[in-house]
Design an enzyme around this catalytic site. Structure first.
Site, PDB file in Angstrom:
ATOM      1  N   HIS A 122       0.856  -1.205   0.000  1.00 11.69           N
ATOM      2  CA  HIS A 122       0.000   0.000   0.000  1.00 11.69           C
ATOM      3  C   HIS A 122       0.879   1.236   0.000  1.00 11.69           C
ATOM      4  CE1 HIS A 122       0.783  -0.521   4.288  1.00 11.69           C
ATOM      5  NE2 HIS A 122       0.271   0.666   4.548  1.00 11.69           N
ATOM      6  N   HIS A 128       1.491   3.952   1.926  1.00 10.34           N
ATOM      7  CA  HIS A 128       2.088   4.725   3.028  1.00 10.34           C
ATOM      8  C   HIS A 128       3.610   4.813   2.911  1.00 10.34           C
ATOM      9  CE1 HIS A 128      -1.730   4.080   5.680  1.00 10.34           C
ATOM     10  NE2 HIS A 128      -1.835   5.115   4.866  1.00 10.34           N
ATOM     11  N   HIS A 165      -7.369  -0.810   5.594  1.00 11.47           N
ATOM     12  CA  HIS A 165      -6.341   0.106   6.109  1.00 11.47           C
ATOM     13  C   HIS A 165      -6.150   1.242   5.096  1.00 11.47           C
ATOM     14  CE1 HIS A 165      -2.669   1.383   8.130  1.00 11.47           C
ATOM     15  NE2 HIS A 165      -1.985   1.227   7.010  1.00 11.47           N
ATOM     16  N   ASP A 192      -0.019  -3.850   6.318  1.00  9.18           N
ATOM     17  CA  ASP A 192      -0.638  -3.313   7.532  1.00  9.18           C
ATOM     18  C   ASP A 192      -2.096  -3.745   7.659  1.00  9.18           C
ATOM     19  OD1 ASP A 192       1.732  -2.045   8.059  1.00  9.18           O
ATOM     20  OD2 ASP A 192       1.000  -0.013   7.718  1.00  9.18           O
ATOM     21  N   ASP A 231       6.083   4.757   4.936  1.00 10.50           N
ATOM     22  CA  ASP A 231       6.973   3.813   5.621  1.00 10.50           C
ATOM     23  C   ASP A 231       7.017   2.457   4.902  1.00 10.50           C
ATOM     24  OD1 ASP A 231       4.233   3.516   6.702  1.00 10.50           O
ATOM     25  OD2 ASP A 231       5.116   1.993   8.005  1.00 10.50           O
ATOM     26  N   HIS A 232       6.268   2.320   3.794  1.00  7.83           N
ATOM     27  CA  HIS A 232       6.296   1.095   2.982  1.00  7.83           C
ATOM     28  C   HIS A 232       6.881   1.348   1.588  1.00  7.83           C
ATOM     29  CE1 HIS A 232       3.538  -1.245   5.714  1.00  7.83           C
ATOM     30  NE2 HIS A 232       3.477  -0.019   6.196  1.00  7.83           N
ATOM     31  N   HIS A 261       4.831  -4.599  10.788  1.00  5.84           N
ATOM     32  CA  HIS A 261       5.223  -3.922  12.031  1.00  5.84           C
ATOM     33  C   HIS A 261       5.341  -4.877  13.215  1.00  5.84           C
ATOM     34  CE1 HIS A 261       4.898   0.217  10.509  1.00  5.84           C
ATOM     35  NE2 HIS A 261       3.917  -0.254   9.754  1.00  5.84           N
TER      36      HIS A 261
HETATM   37 ZN   LIG Z   1       3.040   0.692   8.092  1.00  3.12          ZN
HETATM   38 ZN   LIG Z   2       0.041   1.684   6.479  1.00  4.55          ZN
END
Ligand SMILES: [Zn+2]
Ligand SMILES: [Zn+2]
Length: 255
Positions: free
Chosen positions: A51, A53, A107, A129, A55-56, A167
Site C-alpha cells: 500500500h 504509506h 487500512h 498493515d 513507511d512502505h 510492524h
Molecule cells: Zn506501516
Molecule cells: Zn500503512
C-alpha cells in the site's frame, strides 16, 4: 530464504533470496536493503508494495535507481513513478514461486497482500498493515465491513501459513487482546513467548495463521467471549460488522 530487515522503529522489510537473487517487500527505507544486498552479495530482482504509506514505499525509487529492479504495487494508489500495478488474482513469479495477489482493502482503499502456497514447503503471506500478530491495521480509508471481509479472506488461508506483517506491534496488541479475552489461555502462553523473543531483541514474526485464529481478537469477532466483551463496550454491536467496528474503535482508544 525468508528474512526480516528491521527499519525505522518498528518496521520490517521482508526479504526473500535464493543465494543469488533477492526480492524485498515494502522497503520504506533503501539503506538497510542496499547494505544487506551488498553484505550478502545479492542482486535485487523485484520489489513488492502492499500500500501507499511512506513507511512502505519511501525506499522504492532509490532501490529502482540503484538496481533497476521492477516494483509491483496496488492499482489506484499514489505510488512512485514506474511501479507496475496489480489487482486481485494477478500472479507474479518470485524466485520461481507463484505468488497470488489478494485484495484486502480497509487500512487503505487499494491495499493488497501477496500469497504463495509453497515456499520452503509451507504457505507464505505478506500482508502489510492489514493483519498484525494479535491485531489489525487502523481503518484510514476503508469501512469496517471491507476490513472484516479482508481479514476473513486472510483467516481462510491454511493453518501453516506464515504471516509476515510489516510492524512489530505484537506485544502492544497482546495487551489489548488480553483485556478483551482475559480467559484465553493461548493468549497467555503466546504473550510469554513474545516477551522472551523481544527481551532477546528477536522478532515475534512471522506468526502462523492457526495461531492468529486462536489469539487475534480481530479474527475472533464471532467468538462468544469476544462478542460479550465488545457488547459491554457497545450494547448496539449485535452483528458481525458492528461488533468488528466497535472492537476497532475500542482498540483505537486503548492505552
Ligand atoms: Zn506501516
Ligand atoms: Zn500503512
Amino acid at each position: 530464504m525468508l528474512h526480516p530487515l528491521p527499519a525505522f522503529t518498528d518496521n520490517y522489510i521482508w526479504t526473500l533470496q535464493d543465494g543469488t537473487h533477492a526480492w524485498v517487500v515494502d522497503p520504506g527505507d533503501a539503506q538497510p536493503v542496499l547494505a544487506w544486498l551488498q553484505a550478502e552479495r545479492l542482486q535485487l530482482q523485484g520489489i513488492l508494495i502492499t500500500h501507499h504509506h511512506a513507511d512502505h514505499t519511501g525506499g522504492v525509487q532509490t532501490l529502482q535507481q540503484a538496481t533497476g529492479a521492477p516494483a509491483y504495487g496496488p492499482m489506484g494508489e499514489n505510488l512512485p513513478e514506474g511501479v507496475q500495478r496489480l489487482t486481485a488474482d494477478d500472479h507474479l513469479d518470485v524466485l520461481g514461486h507463484p505468488f497470488r495477489v489478494l485484495a484486502v482493502p480497509g487500512h487503505t482503499a487499494g491495499h493488497i497482500a501477496f500469497y504463495t502456497d509453497r515456499w520452503d514447503d509451507a504457505p507464505l503471506l505478506f500482508c502489510g498493515d492489514t493483519l498484525f500478530s494479535g491485531g489489525c491495521g487502523r481503518l484510514f480509508e476503508g469501512t469496517p465491513a471491507q476490513m472484516l471481509a479482508s481479514l476473513d479472506q486472510l483467516a481462510a488461508l491454511p493453518d501453516t501459513t506464515r504471516v509476515c506483517c510489516t510492524h512489530e506491534y505484537t506485544l502492544s496488541n497482546l495487551r489489548f487482546a488480553r483485556t478483551v479475552e482475559p480467559g484465553n489461555a493461548n493468549l497467555q502462553r503466546y504473550q510469554a513467548w513474545c516477551e522472551e523473543q523481544r527481551a532477546q531483541a528477536q522478532p515475534t514474526l512471522p506468526s502462523h495463521m492457526v495461531r492468529e485464529r486462536a489469539i487475534n481478537p480481530f479474527l475472533r469477532v464471532r467468538e462468544p467471549s469476544v462478542r460479550q466483551a465488545v457488547q459491554q463496550q457497545d450494547a448496539a454491536a449485535t452483528d458481525d460488522v458492528s461488533a468488528f467496528a466497535a472492537l476497532r474503535r475500542w482498540k483505537d482508544g486503548f492505552r
